[in-house]
Structure formats: structure tokens, C-alpha cells
Scaffold this active site. Structure first.
Site, short mmCIF file in Angstrom:
data_model
loop_
_atom_site.label_atom_id
_atom_site.label_comp_id
_atom_site.label_asym_id
_atom_site.label_seq_id
_atom_site.Cartn_x
_atom_site.Cartn_y
_atom_site.Cartn_z
N GLU A 258 0.89 -1.18 0.00
CA GLU A 258 0.00 0.00 0.00
C GLU A 258 0.92 1.22 0.00
O GLU A 258 1.53 1.52 1.02
CB GLU A 258 -0.89 0.00 1.25
CG GLU A 258 -1.83 -1.19 1.35
CD GLU A 258 -2.99 -1.09 0.38
OE1 GLU A 258 -3.22 -0.01 -0.19
OE2 GLU A 258 -3.66 -2.12 0.17
N CYS A 292 -2.25 9.00 2.64
CA CYS A 292 -1.87 8.50 1.32
C CYS A 292 -2.89 8.94 0.27
O CYS A 292 -2.56 9.14 -0.88
CB CYS A 292 -1.78 6.98 1.36
SG CYS A 292 -3.28 6.21 1.99
#
Ligand code: NAD
Length: 500
Positions: A258, A292
């Protein structure tokens, strides 16, 4: 950057290996800092390869011997339920620790950690619903599949939302029957070291959940390289992800990654402008830009460009910056010195590239922000998508505004990046919304909303934003492997030397 020397009279934290509080094998500690004061508040064990070895061996023993492999999935689910409840009961203490380490707003962390147990409840429920299949095979055999756990899973997470991000990995990994060695970020180790105590209280056997701390090269790499480790679940930067991916390739370990993003938030002239302003501001300045999925590129249709930027700047400038523990504060500090310096560098890069500061671009002139790593929410206009400020992840409160004329141009600019984590679209036209969802290269597309994430819904990146998915049913598949089983129904095995 945080000092690596141990010192003074600060409290020494312990790692947790095989259910036992453990000092680092090399005896060294480093300071962890409160971003509001920029002062150290505790000493974290500086783990090395020796600690990685102990932790992986403990997790391997717990996977192969003793109580854990004998538990029925329903019993694993019951343990996870108990753990979820304990996290619920301790949410406030955990939130206070998290804020001390990473400076996020206390109110936001209480809310976020209050939501974390849902992952444990969801995967607890899924644990005994993972089924194999009967295969209508063309050979004389009962043919079926059995999903099995992988073994020791290493979870490596960053500092922006430590407890949430570790949960996204640990909950499915344990529900699937694996054991875990977790390495939190060197900037935010405290919550992982606290939450591991709750595993023991919930009744998990020793060694099922281990936490080691320290720096990437000193303990992260030995964990990734360890031959008994079967899966690396990594959340962090694309650069570290690439290093881990290539290291894991040398002995064919499974990875899920990720990684970073440079997500476009696309505003069309026909949208509800009030909602879009709130969505864009929340998307980039929530968590001081340190997510993110930050919508760090605002693509705005030319016909409303000036009006929208004006509204955005007015709304953002009302946000109260300061002590993240105070309920009235809306923007806290940047989480660590290294990240603070990175934000400063990128603001200079943008200025040199010719972008215009429409808001911020400096430290806040507020008394209580004098010591901490604070930076004003910053909006750059006049950004071209080829500039570094539009292509590279800042991971801070910096928004780049890029104008476009029509759908085709919006899609071209939105996709013109190495990342593909998320995208937002603001429009009243549902035909356009659906076309955008098809054409955007992103693992998540939000229409008239932004930053929604749930335990039910797969999350992950396209392109260099990652491999694999977390959350939902897809999330547990990362932690399982399929065994095919053949049970012959033939009464006689054919002569192997007679073909056909
Ligand atoms: P980072 O890559 O520097 O570090 C992440 C973790 O990896 C830390 O625990 C670190 O100690 C460890 N590490 C570093 N080098 C290592 C190595 N060689 N081997 C093993 N472990 C190593 O990232 P960061 O600065 O902590 O976090 C910010 C990044 O995380 C941003 O790029 C952000 O986009 C990304 N992120 C992604 C998601 C997502 O779900 N896609 C969520 C949050 C953050």
C-alpha cells in the site's frame, strides 16, 4: 530528524516477543518525539537482526505448535471479538498515545480508534466463512480446494495512522490463521507497543502477535529477508515498497504493498460548489495533508477556477491551527521533523518552478505553535501537471491547483502520474460521473465525496500506488493460499507406461 541516541530519564518502552516484554538485544534505544512540543517523551527499543530472529522464531513456533493451529476458526473469531472490545474500551488512552507520537487531532484519533474495532469484528465474523470449493473435475476423483493460512506474516507500517494501518493487516492475517510480527514506524511505536498488551488480555496464545521496533534498514530488512516469513504486508512510500518488493522476490515471498499517491480531486463547474469546497479542503488538509489518499492535485474547470480558488482560500483560512489536544483546533502539527523539512523543501521547489502562493506558504504566526512542527495549509495556483509539485508526493498540507477545460483534458491530466491510489469527482451529471469512474486509473474513485474508507470495501492502488487489496472479503485473500486435493475414485491405477 529524531535523534538516534538514548538519553536522560525518559521512560523506556519494551518490544513484545512471544508474549514477553523484551529489551532490544543490542541494548540501544532512541527517542520518540511529541510533534506539538518537538521534545522527546519516551525511549523506543532500537531493534536489530537478532530481535527480528527471536520474533520470527516465536511467530513460527506459534504457527506450528501449541494452541493457535488447533483453534477452530470460530474460536479465532471469538478471540478477535474480545480484542475488538478491549480496543473499544481503551480507545481514549490509545488515542492520547497516538497524538503524543504523531500530532494528529485528539478528537479525530478518538473517532478513528473507536472505529478500528470494526475491522476485528468484521474479520472475526469472516474467519469461519472461508470455504473451499468442490471441483467438477474431468478425472476420476473427488477434487476439492482448501484455503490455508500462509504462516508468519510481517506487517510494516508508517507513522500517519499507525493503529488503523496495522489493523488493516493484522485483522485479516489472524482471521486467516497466520501469526504476525509487526514493525511500526520508528516515529510512532507507542500505540503498537500498548495495543499488543490487549492481545494477551484477550487470550491470544503467546507468539501469535509480536511487535518489534526500530529503523527500516536495521530491523525491517532482516524481517523481510527472514526465510521463515511467508508474507510481507507493507504500507509506506513507493520507494521503500519497491525495495521490499525486490528483496522479497529473491526467495519468492508474497507481498502486498500500500504505497504513495498524488490523487486528483476533479471539480466540474456543474457541481454543488459548497460541498466541493468542503470535500477538497477535507481531502488535502485533513490530518495536515499526511494521508496516502490526500487529494493533493485539485483539477478545477477553467470557467469556475478563480471563484473556486477564492472560496477554497477563504474557507481554509478559517481553520484553527494549534495544540492537537484542544477540541477547537482543526489543524495540528506535522508528525515529525523529517516530514516537516520535506514540506518546506517542496514549497521552495514549487516557488522555483513558478507556481503562485494563493494561501499559506509559511509557518503560522501563532504563539502556541512556536515550538512544534507547524506549517500553514498552502495552496499553489498556476501549477502545470509536469511540475515536480504536481508529480511528487509531498505528504503534507500543500495543494496544487491545475485548470482544465473539458472531461477529456481532466482525465488526461488526472492519469498523467506514476501513482493511481484514489481520485475524486465533483459533478451533478451522473453520465459524466460514470464515464470518469471508467477512465480514471485509480483503486478508489469517489463521486461527490472524498476520503471515505470502510472495513467492508476493498482499498488499494493502481500503478505505483501498490499491489493487493486491504479490507472487505478481498482483504483476507491476501493472507490465504489454496491447496487442491485429489481423492481418486478409480478402483485401479492405470499402468504408467501405457499412454492413452
Ligand atoms: P517509509 O516508506 O519511509 O516507511 C514505512 C515503514 O517502512 C516504516 O516502518 C519504516 O521503518 C519501514 N522501512 C523503511 N525502510 C525499510 C526497509 N528497507 N525494509 C523494511 N522496512 C523499511 O514511509 P513513511 O514515511 O513512514 O510513510 C509515508 C508514506 O506512506 C507515504 O508515501 C504514504 O503515501 C504512504 N502511505 C500509504 C498508505 C496506503 O494505504 N496506500 C497509507 C498510509 C501511508
Amino acid at each position: 530528524m529524531g535523534s538516534r541516541q538514548s538519553g536522560g530519564s525518559l521512560e523506556k518502552l519494551s518490544m513484545s516477543i512471544d508474549g514477553i516484554p523484551s529489551a532490544p538485544a543490542a541494548g540501544e534505544y532512541f527517542e520518540t518525539f511529541d510533534p506539538f512540543t518537538a521534545q522527546p517523551w519516551a525511549l523506543v527499543p532500537r531493534g536489530t537482526a537478532e530481535d527480528a530472529e527471536h520474533a520470527v522464531q516465536a511467530a513460527h513456533r506459534a504457527f506450528t505448535e501449541g494452541e493457535w493451529p488447533r483453534l477452530h476458526p470460530t474460536q479465532r473469531g471469538q478471540l478477535m471479538h474480545r480484542l475488538g472490545k478491549l480496543i473499544e474500551d481503551n480507545a481514549e488512552t490509545l488515542a492520547e498515545l497516538e497524538v503524543r507520537d504523531n500530532g494528529r487531532l485528539l478528537a479525530e484519533m478518538i473517532h478513528q480508534i473507536g472505529y478500528v474495532p470494526n475491522w476485528f469484528y468484521y474479520y472475526a465474523g469472516l474467519a469461519d466463512k472461508i470455504e473451499g470449493a468442490f471441483i467438477p473435475c474431468d478425472k476420476p476423483a473427488f477434487n476439492f480446494t482448501k484455503p490455508e493460512p500462509l504462516g508468519v506474516c510481517v506487517c510494516i507500517v508508517p507513522w500517519n495512522a499507525p493503529l488503523l494501518l496495522m489493523t488493516l493487516k493484522i485483522a485479516p492475517a489472524l482471521a486467516a490463521g497466520n501469526t504476525v510480527v509487526l514493525k511500526p514506524s520508528e516515529h510512532t511505536s507507542a500505540t503498537a507497543l500498548k495495543v499488543v498488551e490487549l492481545f494477551e488480555a484477550a487470550g491470544f496464545p503467546p507468539g501469535v502477535m509480536n511487535v518489534v521496533t526500530g529503523f527500516g534498514q536495521e530491523i525491517g530488512e532482516p524481517l523481510v529477508a527472514h526465510p521463515l516469513v511467508r508474507h510481507i504486508g507493507f504500507t509506506g512510500s513507493t520507494e521503500t515498497g519497491a525495495r521490499i518488493y525486490s528483496q522479497a522476490a529473491s526467495d519468492i515471498k508474497r507481498v502486498s504493498l500500500e504505497l504513495g499517491g498524488k490523487s486528483p480531486n476533479i471539480v466540474f463547474a456543474d457541481c454543488d460548489l459548497n460541498n466541493a469546497v468542503k470535500g477538497v479542503v477535507g481531502g488535502i488538509f485533513g490530518a495536515t495533508g499526511q494521508t496516502c489518499i490526500a487529494g493533493s492535485r485539485l483539477l478545477v474547470q477553467n470557467s469556475i477556477h478563480d471563484e473556486f480558488v477564492d472560496r477554497l482560500a477563504r474557507f481554509t483560512s478559517q481553520a484553527r491551527i494549534g495544540d492537537p489536544r484542544k477540541p477547537e483546533i482543526q489543524i495540528g502539527p506535522i508528525a515529525n521533523r523529517m516530514q516537516y523539512d520535506k514540506v518546506l523543501d517542496y514549497v521552495e521547489v514549487a516557488k522555483k518552478e513558478g507556481a503562485d502562493v494563493a494561501l499559506g506558504g509559511k509557518r503560522p504566526d501563532i504563539d502556541e505553535c512556536r515550538d512544534g512542527w507547524f506549517y500553514e495549509p498552502t495552496i499553489f495556483t498556476g501549477v502545470d501537471n509536469a511540475m515536480r509539485i504536481a508529480q511528487e508526493e509531498v505528504f503534507g498540507p500543500v495543494l496544487s491547483v491545475i485548470p482544465f477545460d473539458d472531461e477529456d483534458e481532466a482525465i488526461r491530466i488526472a492519469n498523467d502520474t506514476r501513482f493511481g491510489l484514489a481520485a475524486g469527482v465533483w459533478t451533478a451529471d451522473m453520465r459524466r460521473a460514470l464515464v470518469m469512474t471508467e477512465k480514471l486509473d485509480a483503486g478508489t474513485v469517489w463521486i461527490n465525496t472524498y476520503r471515505d474508507v470502510s472495513y467492508t470495501t476493498p482499498f488499494g492502488g493502481y500503478k505505483q500506488s501498490g499491489i493487493g487489496r486491504e479490507n472487505g472479503v478481498e482483504g483476507i485473500k491476501e493472507y490465504l493460499q489454496t491447496k487442491a486435493i485429489w481423492l481418486s475414485t478409480a478402483t485401479e491405477i492405470e499402468n504408467p507406461f501405457v499412454i492413452g
